[in-house]
Design an enzyme around this catalytic site. Structure first.
Site, PDB file in Angstrom:
ATOM      1  N   ARG A 150       0.852  -1.187   0.000  1.00  0.00           N
ATOM      2  CA  ARG A 150       0.000   0.000   0.000  1.00  0.00           C
ATOM      3  C   ARG A 150       0.886   1.233   0.000  1.00  0.00           C
ATOM      4  O   ARG A 150       1.732   1.389   0.884  1.00  0.00           O
ATOM      5  CB  ARG A 150      -0.863   0.045   1.268  1.00  0.00           C
TER       6      ARG A 150
ATOM      7  N   GLU B   5       0.703   4.035   1.125  1.00  0.00           N
ATOM      8  CA  GLU B   5       0.242   5.004   2.126  1.00  0.00           C
ATOM      9  C   GLU B   5       1.317   6.074   2.251  1.00  0.00           C
ATOM     10  O   GLU B   5       2.470   5.760   2.480  1.00  0.00           O
ATOM     11  CB  GLU B   5       0.093   4.351   3.511  1.00  0.00           C
TER      12      GLU B   5
ATOM     13  N   ARG C 200       0.272   2.651  12.642  1.00  0.00           N
ATOM     14  CA  ARG C 200      -0.543   1.483  12.308  1.00  0.00           C
ATOM     15  C   ARG C 200      -0.517   1.113  10.830  1.00  0.00           C
ATOM     16  O   ARG C 200      -1.231   0.220  10.411  1.00  0.00           O
ATOM     17  CB  ARG C 200      -1.983   1.726  12.751  1.00  0.00           C
ATOM     18  N   HIS C 201       0.253   1.833  10.038  1.00  0.00           N
ATOM     19  CA  HIS C 201       0.344   1.538   8.610  1.00  0.00           C
ATOM     20  C   HIS C 201       1.771   1.206   8.203  1.00  0.00           C
ATOM     21  O   HIS C 201       2.715   1.860   8.637  1.00  0.00           O
ATOM     22  CB  HIS C 201      -0.138   2.722   7.777  1.00  0.00           C
TER      23      HIS C 201
ATOM     24  N   GLU D  87      -8.532  -0.975  13.740  1.00  0.00           N
ATOM     25  CA  GLU D  87      -9.132  -1.975  12.849  1.00  0.00           C
ATOM     26  C   GLU D  87      -8.180  -3.147  12.626  1.00  0.00           C
ATOM     27  O   GLU D  87      -7.001  -2.952  12.341  1.00  0.00           O
ATOM     28  CB  GLU D  87      -9.454  -1.305  11.498  1.00  0.00           C
TER      29      GLU D  87
ATOM     30  N   SER E 201     -11.183  -6.375   7.552  1.00  0.00           N
ATOM     31  CA  SER E 201     -12.381  -5.969   6.821  1.00  0.00           C
ATOM     32  C   SER E 201     -12.855  -7.156   6.009  1.00  0.00           C
ATOM     33  O   SER E 201     -12.032  -7.915   5.477  1.00  0.00           O
ATOM     34  CB  SER E 201     -12.075  -4.823   5.859  1.00  0.00           C
TER      35      SER E 201
ATOM     36  N   ARG F 173      -1.125  -6.173  12.618  1.00  0.00           N
ATOM     37  CA  ARG F 173      -2.045  -5.532  13.564  1.00  0.00           C
ATOM     38  C   ARG F 173      -2.536  -6.535  14.603  1.00  0.00           C
ATOM     39  O   ARG F 173      -2.765  -6.178  15.759  1.00  0.00           O
ATOM     40  CB  ARG F 173      -3.226  -4.922  12.815  1.00  0.00           C
TER      41      ARG F 173
HETATM   42  P1  ATP Z   1      -7.143   1.393   7.552  1.00  0.00           P
HETATM   43  O1  ATP Z   1      -8.501   2.041   7.353  1.00  0.00           O
HETATM   44  O2  ATP Z   1      -6.835   1.099   8.979  1.00  0.00           O
HETATM   45  O3  ATP Z   1      -6.051   2.139   6.840  1.00  0.00           O
HETATM   46  P2  ATP Z   1      -7.998  -0.311   5.439  1.00  0.00           P
HETATM   47  O4  ATP Z   1      -9.461  -0.352   5.716  1.00  0.00           O
HETATM   48  O5  ATP Z   1      -7.475   0.585   4.400  1.00  0.00           O
HETATM   49  O6  ATP Z   1      -7.215  -0.029   6.818  1.00  0.00           O
HETATM   50  P3  ATP Z   1      -8.244  -2.906   4.271  1.00  0.00           P
HETATM   51  O7  ATP Z   1      -8.101  -2.586   2.840  1.00  0.00           O
HETATM   52  O8  ATP Z   1      -9.591  -3.108   4.822  1.00  0.00           O
HETATM   53  O9  ATP Z   1      -7.477  -1.789   5.125  1.00  0.00           O
HETATM   54  O10 ATP Z   1      -7.294  -4.156   4.563  1.00  0.00           O
HETATM   55  C1  ATP Z   1      -7.653  -5.225   5.421  1.00  0.00           C
HETATM   56  C2  ATP Z   1      -6.734  -5.272   6.643  1.00  0.00           C
HETATM   57  O11 ATP Z   1      -5.369  -5.288   6.238  1.00  0.00           O
HETATM   58  C3  ATP Z   1      -6.864  -4.058   7.544  1.00  0.00           C
HETATM   59  O12 ATP Z   1      -7.926  -4.200   8.440  1.00  0.00           O
HETATM   60  C4  ATP Z   1      -5.520  -4.065   8.257  1.00  0.00           C
HETATM   61  O13 ATP Z   1      -5.515  -4.997   9.325  1.00  0.00           O
HETATM   62  C5  ATP Z   1      -4.577  -4.578   7.178  1.00  0.00           C
HETATM   63  N1  ATP Z   1      -3.922  -3.447   6.514  1.00  0.00           N
HETATM   64  C6  ATP Z   1      -4.385  -2.733   5.489  1.00  0.00           C
HETATM   65  N2  ATP Z   1      -3.539  -1.766   5.125  1.00  0.00           N
HETATM   66  C7  ATP Z   1      -2.477  -1.870   5.951  1.00  0.00           C
HETATM   67  C8  ATP Z   1      -1.265  -1.151   6.083  1.00  0.00           C
HETATM   68  N3  ATP Z   1      -0.954  -0.141   5.273  1.00  0.00           N
HETATM   69  N4  ATP Z   1      -0.402  -1.537   7.044  1.00  0.00           N
HETATM   70  C9  ATP Z   1      -0.697  -2.560   7.857  1.00  0.00           C
HETATM   71  N5  ATP Z   1      -1.824  -3.279   7.792  1.00  0.00           N
HETATM   72  C10 ATP Z   1      -2.725  -2.944   6.844  1.00  0.00           C
HETATM   73 MG    MG Z   2     -10.704  -1.896   6.088  1.00  0.00          MG
END
Ligand code: ATP
Ligand code: MG
Length: 430
Positions: free
Chosen positions: A213, A215, A221-222, A353, A356, A404
């Site tokens: 990702r 980000e 947390r990311h 979180e 999902s 996480r």
């Molecule tokens: P957030 O809103 O916390 O950024 P997200 O909703 O974008 O997460 P999802 O696409 O739903 O993330 O991904 C499913 C799961 O994968 C998340 O709940 C999280 O546990 C994990 N995850 C997603 N993106 C990341 C990240 N950049 N770093 C660490 N864990 C991640």
């Molecule tokens: Mg999510």
């Protein structure tokens, strides 16, 4: 003679000759008495060399050693209540297998505190600290418990491509790479491929693999490269996969409690095992709770702050269900009787979180429409859509962030603590 780990030395060895191998954790010189603490992956053992009881050669050699050098020591075990583990070794032979330079880049004994950045720069040394090593012993157990649980429930492990042509969900969170003459991307999620495996007839699949990702923001947390635990299951709806998820989380905690007692002790924590079923609150209820302390309304995504407020109110793991269709990905199944809401859920730890998931759309016309509604081009998704045209069961699934899960389980305050070599905006090495 067979090598013994420090943790294996006990009453039966008293008076006997053993061989230990490991790193020199500490050295002390009291004149006529020299001590070494040897650290191996199971713990520490004391080596005691009184001038009068060891050879001159051994006594002199100890003086010239450096901390963190790797040694092989043979000697006789002696009961010693003051030594770690209750035993010490009187050495008769010391072999230096690898000499460590000094000064060290990082203090392994933790006598000097170090910033996370400094620690990550010398991660191999940082990981020698038992407390840090414990995190990864536990992470191993977490993944093993996940595999055991899912396999017992009929899931098979798959591996899907990480080099892909299309974004799973569109958007900017992608890393482009050059792939011969074409542009490609690192995959954000195995979503599309695991759904295609429902069309392939596997019915229950899982993958533990990297997700990428882009980000931009540095948060605790990311990560830019994370590990996702993903499942997809046929002839199932969102409720079915939520049950699997909560049972799995409890199973993982129990397995860690059962098999990682020592590592939890190294970390100085006691696990609180969550109780399933986890409470379910609707998105609407979540917004209501958050809006008491924050400006937020129906249709907004939950902010970090709202996650914290709701988490404090609920105080344990919980699900948020019945999300607005418009803020969840296009593949999420809307409720037939109220299409503004969809069969999506988030699994929450009180702090953040964890996962999902949702029941997915398996009707290809609806799926095409939803892709277009979200401003994406269905042509880019043809490889995916075609799998829906020749018979695909209703299905559901979720993605759970491994880091996480470990982070919240061990109460780590930064997700980087749960990865060997974190990738973030600033960090690409080591
Ligand atoms: P957030 O809103 O916390 O950024 P997200 O909703 O974008 O997460 P999802 O696409 O739903 O993330 O991904 C499913 C799961 O994968 C998340 O709940 C999280 O546990 C994990 N995850 C997603 N993106 C990341 C990240 N950049 N770093 C660490 N864990 C991640
Ligand atoms: Mg999510």
């Amino acid at each position: 003679m067979k090598r013994k780990y420090s943790g294996e030395i006990g009453k039966n060895d008293n008076g006997k000759e053993v061989v230990v191998k490991g790193w020199i954790h500490e050295m002390r010189d009291l004149g006529g008495l020299r001590f070494l603490i040897i650290r191996d992956r199971e713990g520490k053992v004391q080596v005691t060399a009184p001038r009068k009881k060891v050879t001159k050669e051994v006594f002199e050699l100890i003086k010239g050693l450096s901390r963190e050098s790797v040694v092989e020591i043979s000697g006789v075990v002696k009961e010693e209540p003051k030594a770690p583990g209750g035993f010490e070794i009187i050495p008769d032979k010391i072999k230096v297998l690898s000499r460590a330079s000094s000064p060290l880049l990082l203090e392994v004994t933790e006598k000097v505190p170090a910033e996370l950045d400094t620690r990550l720069d010398s991660r191999f040394l940082d990981l020698r600290r038992p407390r840090i090593q414990a995190i990864f012993r536990i992470r191993h157990q977490v993944q093993k418990a996940v595999r055991d649980f899912l396999e017992r429930n009929g899931f098979i492990e798959i591996n899907t491509p990480k080099i892909v042509a299309t974004a799973t969900e569109g958007g900017a969170a992608l890393f482009p790479i050059s792939y011969f003459e074409k542009e490609a991307f690192l995959n954000q999620s195995p979503q599309l491929y695991k759904q295609m495996m429902m069309a392939a007839g596997f019915e229950r699949v899982y993958e533990i693999g990297p997700i990428f990702r882009a980000e931009e923001h540095n948060t605790t947390r990311h990560l830019n490269e994370a590990t996702s635990i993903d499942i997809e299951m046929s002839f199932a709806n969102h409720e079915d996969v939520m049950k699997i998820l909560e049972k799995m989380v409890v199973h993982v905690y129990r397995q860690v409690e059962q098999h990682c007692e020592r590592y939890l002790e190294w970390l100085g924590i006691t696990l609180e095992i969550p109780d399933a079923p986890f409470p379910r609150i609707t998105y609407e209820e979540a917004i209501e709770i958050a809006s008491k302390e924050e400006e937020i309304e129906w249709g907004d995504d939950l902010t970090t702050k709202s996650e914290r407020i709701i988490g404090e109110t609920i105080g344990e793991h919980y699900f948020i269900v019945d999300w607005p269709t418009e803020i969840k990905p296009y593949y999420t199944m809307p409720y037939e009787n109220k299409p503004d809401l969809c069969k999506a859920f988030d699994l929450m730890h009180p702090k953040l979180e964890l996962a999902s998931g949702a029941q997915r759309i398996h009707d290809v016309q609806l799926l095409e429409k939803r892709i277009a509604d979200q401003g994406l081009s269905p042509e880019n998704f043809e490889f995916y859509l075609t799998a829906f045209r020749y018979g695909i069961p209703p299905h559901a699934g979720w993605g759970l962030g491994c880091e996480r899960l470990v982070m919240t389980m061990l109460d780590l305050n930064n997700i980087r603590e749960a990865v060997l070599f974190p990738r973030d905006r600033q960090r690409l090495t080591p």
